[in-house]
Scaffold this motif. Sequence first.
Motif, PDB file in Angstrom:
ATOM      1  N   UNK A 250       0.841  -1.203   0.000  1.00  0.00           N
ATOM      2  CA  UNK A 250       0.000   0.000   0.000  1.00  0.00           C
ATOM      3  C   UNK A 250       0.875   1.253   0.000  1.00  0.00           C
ATOM      4  N   UNK A 251       1.874   1.280   0.873  1.00  0.00           N
ATOM      5  CA  UNK A 251       2.746   2.452   0.940  1.00  0.00           C
ATOM      6  C   UNK A 251       3.576   2.607  -0.329  1.00  0.00           C
ATOM      7  N   UNK A 252       4.050   1.488  -0.865  1.00  0.00           N
ATOM      8  CA  UNK A 252       4.829   1.560  -2.099  1.00  0.00           C
ATOM      9  C   UNK A 252       3.986   2.116  -3.249  1.00  0.00           C
ATOM     10  N   UNK A 253       2.728   1.678  -3.319  1.00  0.00           N
ATOM     11  CA  UNK A 253       1.845   2.157  -4.387  1.00  0.00           C
ATOM     12  C   UNK A 253       1.469   3.620  -4.177  1.00  0.00           C
ATOM     13  N   UNK A 254       1.161   3.973  -2.923  1.00  0.00           N
ATOM     14  CA  UNK A 254       0.721   5.339  -2.632  1.00  0.00           C
ATOM     15  C   UNK A 254       1.804   6.363  -2.943  1.00  0.00           C
ATOM     16  N   UNK A 255       3.050   6.018  -2.614  1.00  0.00           N
ATOM     17  CA  UNK A 255       4.125   6.985  -2.818  1.00  0.00           C
ATOM     18  C   UNK A 255       4.789   6.869  -4.188  1.00  0.00           C
ATOM     19  N   UNK A 256       4.499   5.783  -4.909  1.00  0.00           N
ATOM     20  CA  UNK A 256       5.002   5.687  -6.279  1.00  0.00           C
ATOM     21  C   UNK A 256       4.092   6.427  -7.253  1.00  0.00           C
ATOM     22  N   UNK A 257       2.798   6.510  -6.882  1.00  0.00           N
ATOM     23  CA  UNK A 257       1.851   7.252  -7.709  1.00  0.00           C
ATOM     24  C   UNK A 257       1.996   8.749  -7.406  1.00  0.00           C
TER      25      UNK A 257
END
Length: 350
Positions: free
Chosen positions: A124-131
């Motif tokens: 979740x954190x990887x996706x949130x901060x990669x977007x």
Amino acid sequence: MNKIINAKTGRLFALVSFLTYSLSFLIGHEEEAADHMFLFVKAGLIFISACLFVISVSEESSEKVKTCYAFLSLTVLIYQLMLIFAAGRDVFYIRDHAAILCLIMWTLASLISVVRFRKYIFSFFLHAFSDKDSRCLIIAAAALSAFVIILSAEPEGVRFTWDSDTLYEFIYERGYESLFDAKLLTFHSHVSIVYAYLLVLFKLFFHNIRTGYFVLNALCIIAASYGMLFLLRNLVPGKKNRSYIIADVMFMLSPWICGMSTYHMYDYYIWCLFPLLIFYALQKNWIGFFAAGVLITFSKTTGLVVFGSACIGVLSVDAWSYIKAQEGLAGTVKKLLSDIKYWCFLCVLI
């Protein structure tokens, strides 16, 4: 083979979690706490928590559901660690075995859950901060909430308004034992368990009542900032980020959020959580919806109207969609009765 092991592990964890929640809610500090009113409340919470556990650990559950449940478990684990730090020594000192059992089982259940679903938290954190768009909105929401919190900071904490001074005097006399007896926390006709519970916990943790009030208001401000910003993006998709941020700035600096942030008042809690509640409803994130609903409903009598209205709205929209799909009256009623989330709505409202 791995799938079978995972399925068995999931069912076993669901059973352990159900027993944990049951014991935690049924065990009171004193026998008189188990009257009819609290039995209804506890039974409803036990049913909801059991449903959420079973749904979240099911192999058929989506990654979204498991992510939501993982964060809920992480929140519970943080709360448990705060509780142990604030009251753990006193509980062990007087040898309150029921309270000790609650502490240990809640902590273990939430810890096992966080470990089991850790990959969903990381992803979740990887996706949130990669977007790029999500990262921009997250930073903006954090900056706005920090700004309002700084504006609301006062040397002696928040100010009291209306009958909150009564709550101040009540919390001042409460010790850790009230955290294990719901009856001790329902001191007022229109203020309910969760609100007083959090204030007692923060008082014990920070060793100062006014600091506890300020921290609770700060958490409300953070919830309001994130809830409104992502609610706007959900309601009006496709706009530029600056449009959402400008709208959130207007909301956060309004008399309802920034203007009331220096006060301690029960309605502030509900106002700040309301955007989050509607956002979860639009996202069909029922675990988040239940969590926000419990906090809103068990804060003040008006919270019952707020959460109840949201539940009726969800029910009406689903019923209309079934009717439009030509399910007929009997088919619509059958589908509504077979959907577990409506029974969870009912348990919270009871």
